[in-house]
Write a protein that holds these residues in place. Structure first.
Motif, PDB file in Angstrom:
ATOM      1  N   GLU A 189      94.255  54.462  10.689  1.00 27.09           N
ATOM      2  CA  GLU A 189      94.759  54.675   9.321  1.00 27.09           C
ATOM      3  C   GLU A 189      93.622  54.868   8.321  1.00 27.09           C
ATOM      4  OE1 GLU A 189      97.242  51.317   8.429  1.00 27.09           O
ATOM      5  OE2 GLU A 189      98.441  51.593  10.226  1.00 27.09           O
ATOM      6  N   TYR A 190      92.506  55.387   8.806  1.00 32.05           N
ATOM      7  CA  TYR A 190      91.320  55.635   7.964  1.00 32.05           C
ATOM      8  C   TYR A 190      90.809  54.363   7.280  1.00 32.05           C
ATOM      9  CZ  TYR A 190      92.125  60.423   9.141  1.00 32.05           C
ATOM     10  OH  TYR A 190      92.285  61.578   9.875  1.00 32.05           O
ATOM     11  N   LYS A 191      91.017  53.207   7.931  1.00 37.17           N
ATOM     12  CA  LYS A 191      90.526  51.939   7.361  1.00 37.17           C
ATOM     13  C   LYS A 191      89.492  51.342   8.304  1.00 37.17           C
ATOM     14  CE  LYS A 191      94.846  50.840   5.012  1.00 37.17           C
ATOM     15  NZ  LYS A 191      96.199  50.558   5.457  1.00 37.17           N
ATOM     16  N   LEU A 192      88.281  51.154   7.780  1.00 41.27           N
ATOM     17  CA  LEU A 192      87.212  50.586   8.602  1.00 41.27           C
ATOM     18  C   LEU A 192      87.568  49.165   9.062  1.00 41.27           C
ATOM     19  CD1 LEU A 192      84.430  50.970   9.848  1.00 41.27           C
ATOM     20  CD2 LEU A 192      83.397  50.215   7.723  1.00 41.27           C
ATOM     21  N   ALA A 193      88.275  48.419   8.217  1.00 41.14           N
ATOM     22  CA  ALA A 193      88.644  47.036   8.581  1.00 41.14           C
ATOM     23  C   ALA A 193      89.522  47.011   9.838  1.00 41.14           C
ATOM     24  CB  ALA A 193      89.360  46.357   7.420  1.00 41.14           C
ATOM     25  N   ASN A 194      90.410  47.992   9.974  1.00 43.87           N
ATOM     26  CA  ASN A 194      91.285  48.061  11.166  1.00 43.87           C
ATOM     27  C   ASN A 194      90.455  48.315  12.422  1.00 43.87           C
ATOM     28  OD1 ASN A 194      93.192  47.991   9.194  1.00 43.87           O
ATOM     29  ND2 ASN A 194      94.273  49.845   9.776  1.00 43.87           N
ATOM     30  N   TYR A 195      89.501  49.245  12.287  1.00 44.68           N
ATOM     31  CA  TYR A 195      88.622  49.599  13.410  1.00 44.68           C
ATOM     32  C   TYR A 195      87.752  48.390  13.780  1.00 44.68           C
ATOM     33  CZ  TYR A 195      84.693  52.044  15.722  1.00 44.68           C
ATOM     34  OH  TYR A 195      83.699  52.443  16.579  1.00 44.68           O
ATOM     35  N   ALA A 196      87.228  47.700  12.772  1.00 44.98           N
ATOM     36  CA  ALA A 196      86.388  46.514  13.007  1.00 44.98           C
ATOM     37  C   ALA A 196      87.182  45.419  13.721  1.00 44.98           C
ATOM     38  CB  ALA A 196      85.830  45.992  11.684  1.00 44.98           C
ATOM     39  N   ALA A 197      88.431  45.222  13.291  1.00 45.64           N
ATOM     40  CA  ALA A 197      89.285  44.202  13.927  1.00 45.64           C
ATOM     41  C   ALA A 197      89.499  44.543  15.396  1.00 45.64           C
ATOM     42  CB  ALA A 197      90.623  44.127  13.201  1.00 45.64           C
ATOM     43  N   SER A 198      89.611  45.831  15.666  1.00 45.77           N
ATOM     44  CA  SER A 198      89.787  46.302  17.034  1.00 45.77           C
ATOM     45  C   SER A 198      88.547  45.965  17.869  1.00 45.77           C
ATOM     46  CB  SER A 198      90.019  47.806  16.975  1.00 45.77           C
ATOM     47  OG  SER A 198      90.124  48.317  18.246  1.00 45.77           O
ATOM     48  N   LYS A 199      87.364  46.203  17.325  1.00 46.96           N
ATOM     49  CA  LYS A 199      86.114  45.892  18.035  1.00 46.96           C
ATOM     50  C   LYS A 199      85.982  44.389  18.307  1.00 46.96           C
ATOM     51  CE  LYS A 199      83.833  49.811  18.565  1.00 46.96           C
ATOM     52  NZ  LYS A 199      83.883  50.378  19.926  1.00 46.96           N
ATOM     53  N   MET A 200      86.451  43.566  17.365  1.00 49.25           N
ATOM     54  CA  MET A 200      86.322  42.110  17.533  1.00 49.25           C
ATOM     55  C   MET A 200      87.198  41.574  18.666  1.00 49.25           C
ATOM     56  SD  MET A 200      83.915  41.230  15.549  1.00 49.25           S
ATOM     57  CE  MET A 200      83.956  39.529  16.053  1.00 49.25           C
ATOM     58  N   ARG A 201      88.141  42.398  19.143  1.00 47.64           N
ATOM     59  CA  ARG A 201      88.976  41.974  20.277  1.00 47.64           C
ATOM     60  C   ARG A 201      88.146  41.740  21.537  1.00 47.64           C
ATOM     61  NH1 ARG A 201      94.778  43.200  19.723  1.00 47.64           N
ATOM     62  NH2 ARG A 201      94.965  43.340  21.976  1.00 47.64           N
ATOM     63  N   ILE A 202      86.882  42.174  21.523  1.00 45.63           N
ATOM     64  CA  ILE A 202      85.983  41.940  22.659  1.00 45.63           C
ATOM     65  C   ILE A 202      85.800  40.427  22.879  1.00 45.63           C
ATOM     66  CG2 ILE A 202      83.754  42.000  21.381  1.00 45.63           C
ATOM     67  CD1 ILE A 202      84.085  43.955  24.581  1.00 45.63           C
ATOM     68  N   THR A 203      86.004  39.609  21.813  1.00 47.57           N
ATOM     69  CA  THR A 203      85.821  38.149  21.940  1.00 47.57           C
ATOM     70  C   THR A 203      87.129  37.441  22.294  1.00 47.57           C
ATOM     71  OG1 THR A 203      86.297  37.734  19.601  1.00 47.57           O
ATOM     72  CG2 THR A 203      83.997  38.173  20.181  1.00 47.57           C
ATOM     73  N   ARG A 204      88.213  38.189  22.387  1.00 47.24           N
ATOM     74  CA  ARG A 204      89.543  37.619  22.638  1.00 47.24           C
ATOM     75  C   ARG A 204      89.555  36.802  23.938  1.00 47.24           C
ATOM     76  NH1 ARG A 204      94.651  39.523  20.820  1.00 47.24           N
ATOM     77  NH2 ARG A 204      96.294  38.993  22.276  1.00 47.24           N
ATOM     78  N   ASN A 205      90.204  35.672  23.899  1.00 51.30           N
ATOM     79  CA  ASN A 205      90.373  34.783  25.070  1.00 51.30           C
ATOM     80  C   ASN A 205      89.080  34.128  25.557  1.00 51.30           C
ATOM     81  OD1 ASN A 205      93.160  35.502  25.180  1.00 51.30           O
ATOM     82  ND2 ASN A 205      92.631  37.358  26.302  1.00 51.30           N
ATOM     83  N   GLN A 206      87.960  34.347  24.854  1.00 47.37           N
ATOM     84  CA  GLN A 206      86.711  33.715  25.294  1.00 47.37           C
ATOM     85  C   GLN A 206      86.731  32.223  24.960  1.00 47.37           C
ATOM     86  OE1 GLN A 206      83.321  36.005  23.656  1.00 47.37           O
ATOM     87  NE2 GLN A 206      82.913  36.549  25.773  1.00 47.37           N
ATOM     88  N   GLY A 207      86.105  31.420  25.832  1.00 47.60           N
ATOM     89  CA  GLY A 207      85.991  29.978  25.597  1.00 47.60           C
ATOM     90  C   GLY A 207      84.526  29.581  25.489  1.00 47.60           C
ATOM     91  N   PRO A 208      84.260  28.279  25.353  1.00 51.17           N
ATOM     92  CA  PRO A 208      82.888  27.796  25.151  1.00 51.17           C
ATOM     93  C   PRO A 208      81.932  28.109  26.305  1.00 51.17           C
ATOM     94  CG  PRO A 208      84.508  26.017  24.879  1.00 51.17           C
ATOM     95  CD  PRO A 208      85.257  27.210  25.351  1.00 51.17           C
ATOM     96  N   GLU A 209      82.503  28.419  27.482  1.00 52.19           N
ATOM     97  CA  GLU A 209      81.633  28.742  28.637  1.00 52.19           C
ATOM     98  C   GLU A 209      81.215  30.217  28.631  1.00 52.19           C
ATOM     99  OE1 GLU A 209      85.758  29.828  29.772  1.00 52.19           O
ATOM    100  OE2 GLU A 209      84.855  28.216  28.605  1.00 52.19           O
ATOM    101  N   ASP A 210      81.790  31.008  27.719  1.00 57.42           N
ATOM    102  CA  ASP A 210      81.491  32.447  27.665  1.00 57.42           C
ATOM    103  C   ASP A 210      80.461  32.747  26.569  1.00 57.42           C
ATOM    104  OD1 ASP A 210      83.506  32.991  29.642  1.00 57.42           O
ATOM    105  OD2 ASP A 210      84.989  32.583  28.073  1.00 57.42           O
ATOM    106  N   CYS A 211      79.969  33.984  26.535  1.00 54.19           N
ATOM    107  CA  CYS A 211      78.924  34.354  25.565  1.00 54.19           C
ATOM    108  C   CYS A 211      79.344  35.555  24.738  1.00 54.19           C
ATOM    109  CB  CYS A 211      77.650  34.765  26.285  1.00 54.19           C
ATOM    110  SG  CYS A 211      77.036  33.513  27.357  1.00 54.19           S
ATOM    111  N   PHE A 212      78.960  35.528  23.478  1.00 56.20           N
ATOM    112  CA  PHE A 212      79.154  36.670  22.585  1.00 56.20           C
ATOM    113  C   PHE A 212      77.788  37.054  21.998  1.00 56.20           C
ATOM    114  CE2 PHE A 212      80.379  38.103  18.106  1.00 56.20           C
ATOM    115  CZ  PHE A 212      80.599  39.411  18.500  1.00 56.20           C
TER     116      PHE A 212
END
Length: 447
Positions: A189-212
Protein backbone atom coordinates in the motif's frame (compact mmCIF):
# COMPACT_ATOMS: atom_id res chain seq x y z
CA UNK A 1 -4.20 -42.49 5.49
CA UNK A 2 -5.44 -39.58 3.34
CA UNK A 3 -3.78 -36.39 4.52
CA UNK A 4 -5.93 -33.87 2.68
CA UNK A 5 -5.57 -31.79 -0.45
CA UNK A 6 -2.70 -29.35 -0.96
CA UNK A 7 -3.02 -26.86 -3.78
CA UNK A 8 0.08 -25.01 -4.95
CA UNK A 9 -0.24 -21.66 -6.72
CA UNK A 10 2.69 -20.95 -9.03
CA UNK A 11 4.82 -23.61 -10.74
CA UNK A 12 8.27 -22.08 -10.50
CA UNK A 13 11.21 -23.24 -8.35
CA UNK A 14 9.38 -22.93 -5.01
CA UNK A 15 6.05 -24.30 -6.27
CA UNK A 16 7.45 -27.40 -7.92
CA UNK A 17 9.67 -28.10 -4.90
CA UNK A 18 6.65 -27.79 -2.59
CA UNK A 19 4.66 -30.16 -4.84
CA UNK A 20 7.37 -32.83 -4.63
CA UNK A 21 7.58 -32.57 -0.84
CA UNK A 22 3.77 -32.59 -0.43
CA UNK A 23 3.52 -35.67 -2.64
CA UNK A 24 6.26 -37.40 -0.63
CA UNK A 25 4.33 -36.62 2.57
CA UNK A 26 1.23 -38.36 1.21
CA UNK A 27 -0.99 -35.39 0.30
CA UNK A 28 -3.32 -35.19 -2.68
CA UNK A 29 -1.45 -32.48 -4.66
CA UNK A 30 -2.62 -30.08 -7.38
CA UNK A 31 -0.47 -27.34 -8.97
CA UNK A 32 -2.04 -24.30 -10.66
CA UNK A 33 -0.21 -21.54 -12.55
CA UNK A 34 -1.97 -18.50 -14.01
CA UNK A 35 0.75 -18.18 -16.65
CA UNK A 36 2.46 -20.76 -18.86
CA UNK A 37 4.68 -23.24 -16.96
CA UNK A 38 8.36 -23.31 -18.03
CA UNK A 39 9.27 -26.50 -19.87
CA UNK A 40 11.84 -27.68 -17.30
CA UNK A 41 9.29 -27.43 -14.47
CA UNK A 42 6.52 -29.01 -16.54
CA UNK A 43 8.82 -31.98 -17.27
CA UNK A 44 9.33 -32.53 -13.51
CA UNK A 45 5.57 -32.39 -12.81
CA UNK A 46 4.87 -34.90 -15.57
CA UNK A 47 7.69 -37.21 -14.47
CA UNK A 48 6.38 -37.21 -10.87
CA UNK A 49 2.80 -37.79 -12.03
CA UNK A 50 1.60 -34.58 -10.37
CA UNK A 51 -1.66 -33.05 -11.63
CA UNK A 52 -1.42 -29.44 -12.75
CA UNK A 53 -3.01 -26.72 -14.87
CA UNK A 54 -1.48 -23.68 -16.57
CA UNK A 55 -2.71 -20.32 -17.95
CA UNK A 56 -5.61 -20.37 -15.48
CA UNK A 57 -6.69 -20.82 -11.86
CA UNK A 58 -9.80 -23.05 -11.80
CA UNK A 59 -11.81 -22.26 -8.64
CA UNK A 60 -13.43 -25.72 -8.62
CA UNK A 61 -9.98 -27.36 -8.40
CA UNK A 62 -8.51 -24.86 -5.91
CA UNK A 63 -11.22 -23.86 -3.45
CA UNK A 64 -11.53 -27.46 -2.16
CA UNK A 65 -7.99 -27.38 -0.72
CA UNK A 66 -7.24 -28.13 2.94
CA UNK A 67 -4.24 -25.78 2.61
CA UNK A 68 -2.66 -23.67 -0.14
CA UNK A 69 1.03 -23.00 -0.73
CA UNK A 70 1.48 -19.73 -2.63
CA UNK A 71 4.48 -18.63 -4.67
CA UNK A 72 6.03 -15.46 -3.18
CA UNK A 73 5.52 -13.66 -6.51
CA UNK A 74 1.71 -13.80 -6.26
CA UNK A 75 0.21 -10.85 -4.34
CA UNK A 76 -2.68 -11.27 -1.89
CA UNK A 77 -4.80 -9.04 -4.12
CA UNK A 78 -5.29 -11.60 -6.91
CA UNK A 79 -8.90 -12.90 -7.07
CA UNK A 80 -8.14 -16.56 -6.30
CA UNK A 81 -6.19 -15.66 -3.13
CA UNK A 82 -9.01 -13.36 -1.99
CA UNK A 83 -11.50 -16.22 -2.55
CA UNK A 84 -9.32 -18.63 -0.54
CA UNK A 85 -9.01 -16.19 2.35
CA UNK A 86 -12.75 -15.49 2.30
CA UNK A 87 -13.34 -19.24 2.66
CA UNK A 88 -10.89 -19.41 5.57
CA UNK A 89 -8.46 -21.71 3.75
CA UNK A 90 -4.89 -21.27 5.07
CA UNK A 91 -2.47 -19.76 2.52
CA UNK A 92 1.19 -20.30 3.44
CA UNK A 93 4.64 -20.05 1.88
CA UNK A 94 6.78 -22.92 0.64
CA UNK A 95 9.29 -22.11 3.42
CA UNK A 96 6.58 -22.47 6.10
CA UNK A 97 5.48 -25.82 4.64
CA UNK A 98 8.98 -27.26 4.23
CA UNK A 99 10.08 -26.40 7.78
CA UNK A 100 7.43 -28.78 9.18
CA UNK A 101 9.30 -31.73 7.71
CA UNK A 102 12.89 -31.06 8.76
CA UNK A 103 14.74 -30.96 12.08
CA UNK A 104 17.51 -28.92 10.47
CA UNK A 105 18.37 -25.57 12.02
CA UNK A 106 18.03 -22.42 9.93
CA UNK A 107 19.98 -19.23 9.41
CA UNK A 108 17.51 -16.85 7.74
CA UNK A 109 18.74 -13.70 6.03
CA UNK A 110 16.52 -10.84 4.93
CA UNK A 111 16.90 -7.15 4.08
CA UNK A 112 16.23 -4.84 1.17
CA UNK A 113 19.84 -5.05 -0.03
CA UNK A 114 22.78 -7.37 0.34
CA UNK A 115 20.82 -10.48 1.26
CA UNK A 116 22.07 -12.64 -1.63
CA UNK A 117 25.70 -11.69 -0.96
CA UNK A 118 25.33 -12.26 2.79
CA UNK A 119 23.53 -15.58 2.23
CA UNK A 120 26.26 -16.78 -0.16
CA UNK A 121 29.03 -15.65 2.21
CA UNK A 122 27.38 -17.26 5.26
CA UNK A 123 26.86 -20.52 3.34
CA UNK A 124 30.49 -20.40 2.13
CA UNK A 125 31.80 -20.02 5.72
CA UNK A 126 29.56 -22.78 7.13
CA UNK A 127 30.46 -25.18 4.32
CA UNK A 128 34.16 -24.45 4.75
CA UNK A 129 33.80 -25.13 8.48
CA UNK A 130 32.59 -28.64 7.60
CA UNK A 131 28.93 -28.20 8.56
CA UNK A 132 26.39 -30.30 6.66
CA UNK A 133 24.61 -27.29 5.18
CA UNK A 134 22.09 -26.51 2.41
CA UNK A 135 21.45 -23.23 0.61
CA UNK A 136 17.87 -22.26 -0.30
CA UNK A 137 15.08 -19.69 -0.22
CA UNK A 138 15.29 -16.95 -2.80
CA UNK A 139 18.45 -18.58 -4.14
CA UNK A 140 19.47 -21.97 -5.53
CA UNK A 141 17.19 -25.01 -5.32
CA UNK A 142 13.92 -24.73 -3.45
CA UNK A 143 13.95 -25.38 0.31
CA UNK A 144 11.04 -27.84 0.01
CA UNK A 145 12.81 -29.84 -2.69
CA UNK A 146 15.92 -30.13 -0.51
CA UNK A 147 13.86 -31.14 2.53
CA UNK A 148 12.30 -33.87 0.33
CA UNK A 149 15.57 -35.13 -1.15
CA UNK A 150 18.49 -34.21 1.18
CA UNK A 151 19.47 -34.68 4.82
CA UNK A 152 21.06 -31.39 5.92
CA UNK A 153 21.66 -30.35 9.55
CA UNK A 154 21.66 -26.63 8.70
CA UNK A 155 20.14 -24.42 6.02
CA UNK A 156 21.12 -20.89 5.08
CA UNK A 157 17.95 -19.33 3.65
CA UNK A 158 17.64 -16.07 1.76
CA UNK A 159 14.18 -14.81 2.72
CA UNK A 160 12.21 -12.07 0.97
CA UNK A 161 9.46 -10.00 2.59
CA UNK A 162 6.93 -11.78 0.34
CA UNK A 163 7.97 -15.13 1.86
CA UNK A 164 7.78 -13.69 5.38
CA UNK A 165 4.21 -12.50 4.76
CA UNK A 166 3.04 -16.10 4.47
CA UNK A 167 5.02 -17.52 7.41
CA UNK A 168 3.24 -18.21 10.70
CA UNK A 169 4.73 -21.05 12.78
CA UNK A 170 8.13 -20.93 11.11
CA UNK A 171 11.06 -20.01 13.36
CA UNK A 172 14.55 -18.90 12.41
CA UNK A 173 17.22 -20.24 14.80
CA UNK A 174 19.46 -17.39 13.63
CA UNK A 175 17.72 -14.39 12.01
CA UNK A 176 19.60 -11.66 10.13
CA UNK A 177 18.03 -8.35 9.07
CA UNK A 178 20.51 -6.31 7.03
CA UNK A 179 18.53 -3.12 6.35
CA UNK A 180 15.11 -1.75 5.47
CA UNK A 181 14.85 0.63 2.51
CA UNK A 182 11.89 1.38 0.23
CA UNK A 183 11.36 -1.57 -2.13
CA UNK A 184 8.30 -3.40 -3.48
CA UNK A 185 6.13 -0.71 -1.93
CA UNK A 186 3.51 -1.47 -4.57
CA UNK A 187 2.80 -4.65 -2.54
CA UNK A 188 2.54 -2.75 0.78
CA UNK A 189 0.00 0.00 0.00
CA UNK A 190 2.99 2.29 -0.64
CA UNK A 191 3.67 2.46 3.12
CA UNK A 192 7.21 1.85 4.34
CA UNK A 193 5.87 0.94 7.81
CA UNK A 194 3.93 -2.00 6.31
CA UNK A 195 7.03 -3.25 4.49
CA UNK A 196 9.15 -2.82 7.66
CA UNK A 197 6.60 -4.79 9.72
CA UNK A 198 6.84 -7.54 7.12
CA UNK A 199 10.65 -7.67 7.46
CA UNK A 200 10.39 -7.86 11.26
CA UNK A 201 8.49 -11.15 10.89
CA UNK A 202 11.97 -12.70 10.61
CA UNK A 203 12.01 -12.60 14.47
CA UNK A 204 8.58 -14.26 14.78
CA UNK A 205 8.42 -17.25 17.17
CA UNK A 206 12.04 -16.75 18.27
CA UNK A 207 12.87 -17.47 21.93
CA UNK A 208 15.81 -16.65 24.23
CA UNK A 209 17.86 -19.52 22.76
CA UNK A 210 17.70 -17.95 19.26
CA UNK A 211 19.65 -15.01 17.79
CA UNK A 212 18.66 -11.83 15.98
CA UNK A 213 21.46 -10.06 14.08
CA UNK A 214 20.74 -6.56 12.77
CA UNK A 215 22.32 -3.32 11.58
CA UNK A 216 22.55 -0.73 14.36
CA UNK A 217 23.13 2.02 11.76
CA UNK A 218 19.84 1.47 9.93
CA UNK A 219 17.18 4.00 11.02
CA UNK A 220 14.20 2.07 9.67
CA UNK A 221 15.31 -1.10 11.48
CA UNK A 222 15.60 0.85 14.75
CA UNK A 223 12.08 2.27 14.22
CA UNK A 224 10.60 -1.14 13.38
CA UNK A 225 12.25 -2.79 16.40
CA UNK A 226 10.42 -0.37 18.72
CA UNK A 227 7.11 -1.85 17.51
CA UNK A 228 8.22 -5.49 17.69
CA UNK A 229 8.51 -7.77 20.70
CA UNK A 230 11.84 -9.53 20.24
CA UNK A 231 12.65 -12.38 22.61
CA UNK A 232 15.88 -13.63 21.07
CA UNK A 233 19.47 -12.60 21.88
CA UNK A 234 20.40 -9.50 19.90
CA UNK A 235 23.68 -8.94 18.12
CA UNK A 236 23.96 -5.58 16.33
CA UNK A 237 26.65 -4.55 13.84
CA UNK A 238 27.81 -1.02 13.02
CA UNK A 239 30.43 0.90 11.12
CA UNK A 240 29.73 4.06 13.15
CA UNK A 241 29.99 3.05 16.80
CA UNK A 242 31.62 0.53 19.08
CA UNK A 243 29.41 -2.48 19.86
CA UNK A 244 29.84 -4.43 23.10
CA UNK A 245 28.35 -7.68 21.79
CA UNK A 246 28.16 -7.96 18.01
CA UNK A 247 30.44 -6.40 15.39
CA UNK A 248 31.87 -2.98 14.61
CA UNK A 249 34.40 -1.19 12.45
CA UNK A 250 37.30 0.69 14.06
CA UNK A 251 39.70 2.35 11.63
CA UNK A 252 40.29 -0.33 8.98
CA UNK A 253 39.51 -3.28 11.25
CA UNK A 254 36.32 -5.24 11.79
CA UNK A 255 35.88 -6.57 15.32
CA UNK A 256 33.46 -9.40 15.96
CA UNK A 257 32.94 -10.17 19.64
CA UNK A 258 30.30 -12.64 20.71
CA UNK A 259 32.31 -13.96 23.62
CA UNK A 260 35.03 -11.72 25.00
CA UNK A 261 37.78 -14.38 25.16
CA UNK A 262 37.66 -15.19 21.45
CA UNK A 263 37.23 -11.93 19.54
CA UNK A 264 37.86 -11.93 15.78
CA UNK A 265 39.65 -8.92 14.30
CA UNK A 266 40.16 -8.62 10.57
CA UNK A 267 41.38 -5.83 8.29
CA UNK A 268 38.86 -4.76 5.64
CA UNK A 269 41.68 -5.01 3.07
CA UNK A 270 41.58 -8.82 3.60
CA UNK A 271 37.91 -9.02 2.53
CA UNK A 272 37.29 -10.50 -0.91
CA UNK A 273 34.08 -8.46 -1.16
CA UNK A 274 35.00 -4.78 -1.20
CA UNK A 275 32.88 -1.63 -0.76
CA UNK A 276 31.11 -0.16 2.26
CA UNK A 277 27.97 -2.28 1.87
CA UNK A 278 30.10 -5.44 1.90
CA UNK A 279 31.61 -4.46 5.26
CA UNK A 280 28.06 -4.70 6.62
CA UNK A 281 27.44 -8.00 4.81
CA UNK A 282 30.73 -9.45 6.10
CA UNK A 283 29.99 -8.37 9.68
CA UNK A 284 26.55 -10.00 9.57
CA UNK A 285 28.00 -13.28 8.23
CA UNK A 286 30.85 -13.11 10.73
CA UNK A 287 28.43 -12.83 13.67
CA UNK A 288 26.48 -15.86 12.38
CA UNK A 289 29.72 -17.83 12.18
CA UNK A 290 30.79 -16.84 15.72
CA UNK A 291 27.34 -17.71 17.10
CA UNK A 292 27.84 -21.19 15.60
CA UNK A 293 31.31 -21.43 17.20
CA UNK A 294 33.18 -21.54 13.90
CA UNK A 295 36.95 -21.04 14.24
CA UNK A 296 38.38 -17.59 13.55
CA UNK A 297 40.86 -19.03 11.03
CA UNK A 298 37.99 -20.53 8.99
CA UNK A 299 35.99 -17.29 9.07
CA UNK A 300 39.00 -15.23 8.03
CA UNK A 301 39.90 -17.61 5.19
CA UNK A 302 36.31 -17.79 3.90
CA UNK A 303 35.88 -14.01 3.90
CA UNK A 304 39.13 -13.70 1.96
CA UNK A 305 38.40 -16.20 -0.81
CA UNK A 306 34.69 -15.93 -1.63
CA UNK A 307 33.90 -15.15 -5.27
CA UNK A 308 31.47 -12.35 -6.02
CA UNK A 309 27.99 -13.39 -7.19
CA UNK A 310 26.94 -13.08 -10.80
CA UNK A 311 24.93 -9.93 -11.67
CA UNK A 312 25.89 -8.14 -8.43
CA UNK A 313 28.70 -5.63 -9.11
CA UNK A 314 30.27 -8.28 -11.33
CA UNK A 315 33.38 -7.23 -13.27
CA UNK A 316 32.78 -8.14 -16.94
CA UNK A 317 35.73 -6.71 -18.87
CA UNK A 318 38.18 -3.86 -19.24
CA UNK A 319 38.21 -2.52 -22.80
CA UNK A 320 40.38 0.42 -23.92
CA UNK A 321 40.83 1.45 -20.28
CA UNK A 322 37.06 1.38 -19.58
CA UNK A 323 35.69 -0.92 -16.86
CA UNK A 324 32.36 -2.70 -17.57
CA UNK A 325 30.34 -3.79 -14.51
CA UNK A 326 27.17 -5.90 -14.48
CA UNK A 327 24.92 -5.04 -11.55
CA UNK A 328 21.70 -6.26 -13.17
CA UNK A 329 20.54 -7.59 -9.79
CA UNK A 330 20.06 -3.95 -8.67
CA UNK A 331 16.29 -3.90 -9.14
CA UNK A 332 15.67 -1.05 -6.69
CA UNK A 333 17.03 2.47 -6.19
CA UNK A 334 18.90 1.62 -3.02
CA UNK A 335 20.90 -1.13 -4.75
CA UNK A 336 21.90 1.35 -7.46
CA UNK A 337 22.93 3.79 -4.71
CA UNK A 338 25.25 1.11 -3.29
CA UNK A 339 26.70 0.42 -6.74
CA UNK A 340 27.44 4.10 -7.44
CA UNK A 341 28.86 4.48 -3.95
CA UNK A 342 31.33 1.66 -4.58
CA UNK A 343 32.68 2.99 -7.92
CA UNK A 344 35.49 5.52 -7.70
CA UNK A 345 35.61 6.79 -11.30
CA UNK A 346 33.32 8.74 -13.61
CA UNK A 347 30.36 6.58 -14.62
CA UNK A 348 28.23 5.94 -17.69
CA UNK A 349 25.13 4.56 -15.95
CA UNK A 350 22.81 2.15 -17.77
CA UNK A 351 19.49 2.12 -15.91
CA UNK A 352 15.74 1.69 -16.39
CA UNK A 353 13.08 -0.98 -16.83
CA UNK A 354 9.86 -1.50 -14.90
CA UNK A 355 9.66 1.23 -12.27
CA UNK A 356 8.20 0.01 -8.94
CA UNK A 357 7.13 3.46 -7.76
CA UNK A 358 10.79 4.51 -7.44
CA UNK A 359 11.91 7.66 -5.67
CA UNK A 360 15.12 8.68 -7.46
CA UNK A 361 15.91 11.51 -5.01
CA UNK A 362 18.36 9.43 -2.97
CA UNK A 363 20.55 8.98 -6.08
CA UNK A 364 20.76 12.67 -6.90
CA UNK A 365 23.98 13.56 -5.03
CA UNK A 366 25.89 10.51 -6.30
CA UNK A 367 24.64 11.06 -9.85
CA UNK A 368 25.79 14.72 -9.76
CA UNK A 369 29.16 13.69 -8.37
CA UNK A 370 29.97 10.64 -10.54
CA UNK A 371 27.62 10.13 -13.50
CA UNK A 372 28.42 11.88 -16.76
CA UNK A 373 25.79 10.16 -18.89
CA UNK A 374 22.72 7.98 -18.34
CA UNK A 375 21.79 5.36 -20.92
CA UNK A 376 18.15 4.34 -20.37
CA UNK A 377 17.32 0.70 -21.04
CA UNK A 378 13.56 0.25 -20.89
CA UNK A 379 10.30 0.80 -22.71
CA UNK A 380 9.28 3.86 -20.71
CA UNK A 381 12.08 6.13 -19.49
CA UNK A 382 10.08 9.27 -18.79
CA UNK A 383 10.58 9.23 -15.01
CA UNK A 384 14.36 8.84 -15.32
CA UNK A 385 14.50 11.84 -17.68
CA UNK A 386 12.36 13.89 -15.28
CA UNK A 387 14.48 12.91 -12.29
CA UNK A 388 17.92 13.62 -13.73
CA UNK A 389 17.55 16.07 -16.64
CA UNK A 390 19.10 18.89 -14.56
CA UNK A 391 21.94 16.76 -13.14
CA UNK A 392 23.32 14.95 -16.19
CA UNK A 393 24.21 16.43 -19.58
CA UNK A 394 23.47 13.33 -21.64
CA UNK A 395 20.44 11.01 -21.23
CA UNK A 396 19.87 8.58 -24.11
CA UNK A 397 17.06 6.05 -24.70
CA UNK A 398 17.90 2.51 -25.86
CA UNK A 399 15.73 -0.57 -26.27
CA UNK A 400 18.16 -3.51 -26.15
CA UNK A 401 21.25 -4.49 -24.16
CA UNK A 402 23.29 -4.45 -27.38
CA UNK A 403 22.21 -0.89 -28.21
CA UNK A 404 22.81 0.30 -24.63
CA UNK A 405 26.35 -1.10 -24.59
CA UNK A 406 27.15 0.41 -28.02
CA UNK A 407 25.98 3.85 -26.89
CA UNK A 408 27.86 3.57 -23.57
CA UNK A 409 31.03 2.51 -25.41
CA UNK A 410 30.94 5.70 -27.50
CA UNK A 411 30.27 7.92 -24.47
CA UNK A 412 33.00 6.44 -22.26
CA UNK A 413 36.59 7.67 -22.08
CA UNK A 414 39.66 5.88 -20.75
CA UNK A 415 39.42 5.59 -16.96
CA UNK A 416 35.58 5.61 -16.91
CA UNK A 417 33.26 2.84 -15.72
CA UNK A 418 30.22 1.64 -17.65
CA UNK A 419 27.84 0.43 -14.96
CA UNK A 420 24.64 -1.53 -15.63
CA UNK A 421 22.68 -0.90 -12.41
CA UNK A 422 19.06 -0.52 -13.49
CA UNK A 423 17.20 0.39 -10.23
CA UNK A 424 14.16 -1.23 -11.91
CA UNK A 425 12.70 -4.65 -12.64
CA UNK A 426 13.52 -6.19 -16.02
CA UNK A 427 10.23 -7.57 -17.28
CA UNK A 428 9.61 -4.98 -20.01
CA UNK A 429 12.48 -6.12 -22.25
CA UNK A 430 13.92 -9.25 -20.58
CA UNK A 431 12.81 -12.52 -18.97
CA UNK A 432 14.40 -11.56 -15.63
CA UNK A 433 17.43 -9.75 -14.20
CA UNK A 434 19.73 -12.71 -15.06
CA UNK A 435 18.66 -12.51 -18.72
CA UNK A 436 19.30 -8.74 -18.67
CA UNK A 437 22.75 -9.27 -17.11
CA UNK A 438 23.68 -12.05 -19.53
CA UNK A 439 22.64 -9.99 -22.58
CA UNK A 440 24.71 -7.08 -21.23
CA UNK A 441 27.76 -9.36 -20.82
CA UNK A 442 27.33 -10.78 -24.33
CA UNK A 443 27.13 -7.26 -25.76
CA UNK A 444 30.30 -6.20 -23.91
CA UNK A 445 32.19 -9.25 -25.18
CA UNK A 446 31.21 -8.31 -28.75
CA UNK A 447 32.86 -4.87 -28.49
Amino acid sequence: MEKGRIVILGAGESGVGAAILAQKQGFDVFVSDFGPIAERYKAVLVEKGLSFEEKQHSPTLILNASEVIKSPGIPDTVPIVKQLKAKGIAVISEIEFAKRYTHAKTVCITGSNGKTTTTMLTYHILKKAGLNVGLAGNIGNSFALQVATEEFDWYVLEISSFMLDDMYDFKADVAVLLNITPDHLDRYEYKLANYAASKMRITRNQGPEDCFIYCADDEETAKAMKHTKIQSRRYPFSIRKKIEEGAYLEGNNIHININQEDQLTMSISELALQGKHNIYNSMASGIVAKVLDIRNATIRESMGDIKNIEHRLEHVARISGVEYINDSKATNVNSTWYALESVNTEVILIMGGVDKGNDYDMLRDLVKEKVKAIVCLGKNNKRIHEAFEHDVEVIVNTFSAHEAVQVAYHLAKKGDTVLLSPACASFDLFKNYEDRGNQFKMAVKEL
